[in-house]
Write an enzyme that holds these catalytic residues in place. Structure first.
Site, mmCIF file in Angstrom:
data_model
loop_
_atom_site.group_PDB
_atom_site.id
_atom_site.type_symbol
_atom_site.label_atom_id
_atom_site.label_comp_id
_atom_site.label_asym_id
_atom_site.label_seq_id
_atom_site.Cartn_x
_atom_site.Cartn_y
_atom_site.Cartn_z
ATOM 1 N N ASN A 97 0.859 -1.438 -0.220
ATOM 2 C CA ASN A 97 0.102 0.002 0.085
ATOM 3 C C ASN A 97 0.807 1.340 0.146
ATOM 4 O OD1 ASN A 97 -3.065 -0.979 0.413
ATOM 5 N ND2 ASN A 97 -1.925 -2.177 1.770
ATOM 6 N N GLU A 129 -0.602 -0.906 -4.422
ATOM 7 C CA GLU A 129 -1.829 -0.466 -4.178
ATOM 8 C C GLU A 129 -1.983 1.133 -3.757
ATOM 9 O OE1 GLU A 129 -4.578 -2.695 -1.676
ATOM 10 O OE2 GLU A 129 -3.752 -4.652 -2.562
ATOM 11 N N ASP A 159 -6.858 0.954 -4.801
ATOM 12 C CA ASP A 159 -7.414 0.394 -3.553
ATOM 13 C C ASP A 159 -8.704 1.208 -3.062
ATOM 14 O OD1 ASP A 159 -7.251 -1.155 -1.471
ATOM 15 O OD2 ASP A 159 -5.732 -0.422 -0.490
ATOM 16 N N GLU A 216 -12.951 -6.966 -2.005
ATOM 17 C CA GLU A 216 -12.243 -6.987 -0.439
ATOM 18 C C GLU A 216 -13.436 -7.329 0.455
ATOM 19 O OE1 GLU A 216 -8.850 -3.597 -0.267
ATOM 20 O OE2 GLU A 216 -10.700 -2.872 -0.510
HETATM 21 O O1 G Z 1 -5.572 -1.203 2.371
HETATM 22 P P1 G Z 1 -7.089 -1.662 2.406
HETATM 23 O O2 G Z 1 -7.926 -0.401 2.673
HETATM 24 O O3 G Z 1 -7.383 -2.616 1.582
HETATM 25 O O4 G Z 1 -7.013 -2.472 4.096
HETATM 26 C C1 G Z 1 -8.130 -3.507 4.076
HETATM 27 C C2 G Z 1 -8.294 -3.607 5.775
HETATM 28 O O5 G Z 1 -9.492 -4.471 5.782
HETATM 29 C C3 G Z 1 -7.246 -4.299 6.383
HETATM 30 O O6 G Z 1 -6.814 -3.813 7.707
HETATM 31 C C4 G Z 1 -7.686 -5.731 6.811
HETATM 32 O O7 G Z 1 -7.314 -6.333 7.843
HETATM 33 C C5 G Z 1 -9.459 -5.516 6.854
HETATM 34 N N1 G Z 1 -9.904 -6.602 6.238
HETATM 35 C C6 G Z 1 -9.463 -7.437 5.210
HETATM 36 N N2 G Z 1 -10.332 -8.487 5.170
HETATM 37 C C7 G Z 1 -11.534 -8.238 5.767
HETATM 38 C C8 G Z 1 -12.920 -8.623 5.961
HETATM 39 O O8 G Z 1 -13.324 -9.758 5.363
HETATM 40 N N3 G Z 1 -13.920 -7.957 6.719
HETATM 41 C C9 G Z 1 -13.414 -6.767 7.496
HETATM 42 N N4 G Z 1 -14.126 -6.231 7.986
HETATM 43 N N5 G Z 1 -12.155 -6.377 7.270
HETATM 44 C C10 G Z 1 -11.210 -7.027 6.568
HETATM 45 MN MN MN Z 2 -5.078 -2.278 0.401
#
Ligand code: G
Ligand code: MN
Length: 257
Positions: A97, A129, A159, A216
């Protein structure tokens, strides 16, 4: 631009004080569920042993030189860890990131180029990202930086797409290789018509643009079913694997899982 040596000292100090660590969450290929990439995420270990999300750290501190130091620490460390795993034979790319602060600080390309040279990372196995690009006023100059970064071999992914300051015009102007659909949309796809419409359209949009798409924040099987139905390429979320320590993901990547 900040003096790189001053920045280095500041970030080492900040790291010691703040007890930072990186954790890694896999991104899976939707069809096969194989690990496609591992995303590096910044965390902070508190005295109680509890581990906090980087977003909490971001909110807790003002976006100043100190926060920039933390971001730089995260990028440098992710590159170094990825280089080590790749040297040992891990095949998958690492997603790093790059915060908007990196761009605000200036000389992103030069700093990344230096980090790459310093740790010998294979840039074809790094996906950057990028979020909230509209913080950056000079669209054209940013585009030049992104093109330059791509010449180093890295892919660029947008992202948290669709939230915050991300806009469709980024897809028009920037040389993007993929987009990550924010969990804010994915969360509602089973029950909420709007979330469903937005997510499905973003997948179709990515396909039409010829770029990769990641959903995501997937937490439920029903969400996965819909995403597979819509041919989403890549998936990430607690349903599959939560972020884990470097040593843990290293084992997983070396086992070729
Ligand atoms: O950088 P980005 O905005 O993609 O960060 C994603 C964040 O979301 C990370 O801190 C990660 O731990 C969290 N995350 C990843 N998978 C999940 C999920 O399935 N549910 C939730 N609530 N948070 C998640
Ligand atoms: Mn990310």
């Amino acid at each position: 631009m900040a003096d790189p040596m001053v920045g280095q000292k500041a970030l080492d100090r900040a790291n010691q004080e703040k007890n930072l660590l990186l954790v890694y969450q896999p991104i899976h290929e939707a069809r096969t569920r194989r690990i496609y990439a591992a995303e590096a995420l910044l965390r902070q270990r508190r005295e109680s042993g509890e581990i906090r999300e980087a977003s909490v750290i971001t909110k807790a501190a003002e976006a100043g030189p100190e926060m920039f130091a933390l971001d730089s620490w995260a990028v440098r460390t992710a590159f170094a860890e990825a280089a080590r795993w790749h040297a040992k034979g891990a095949a998958v790319p690492v997603n790093v990131n790059l915060s908007p602060r990196e761009f605000q600080e200036g000389n992103v390309f030069e700093r990344i180029e230096k980090l790459v040279a310093g740790c010998g990372i294979d840039t074809h196995r790094i996906n950057l990202e990028i979020t909230e690009m509209s913080h950056i006023e000079e669209l054209e100059r940013t585009n030049d930086v992104l093109i330059a970064l791509k010449t180093l071999g890295m892919e660029l992914w947008l992202d948290d797409f669709g939230t915050g300051h991300s806009t469709l015009s980024h897809l028009l102007h920037f040389p993007v290789d993929g987009l990550k659909i924010s969990g804010d949309f994915v969360k509602g796809i089973v029950t909420d018509r709007r979330s469903r419409a937005i997510t499905r359209s973003l997948i179709a949009l990515a396909h039409d643009l010829g770029i990769h798409v990641v959903a995501e924040g997937i937490e439920r099987e029903e969400q996965l079913d819909l995403l597979l139905q819509w041919n989403c390429d890549y998936i990430q979320g607690f349903l599959f694997l939560k972020p884990m320590a470097g040593q843990e993901i290293e084992k997983m990547l070396l086992a070729g899982e």
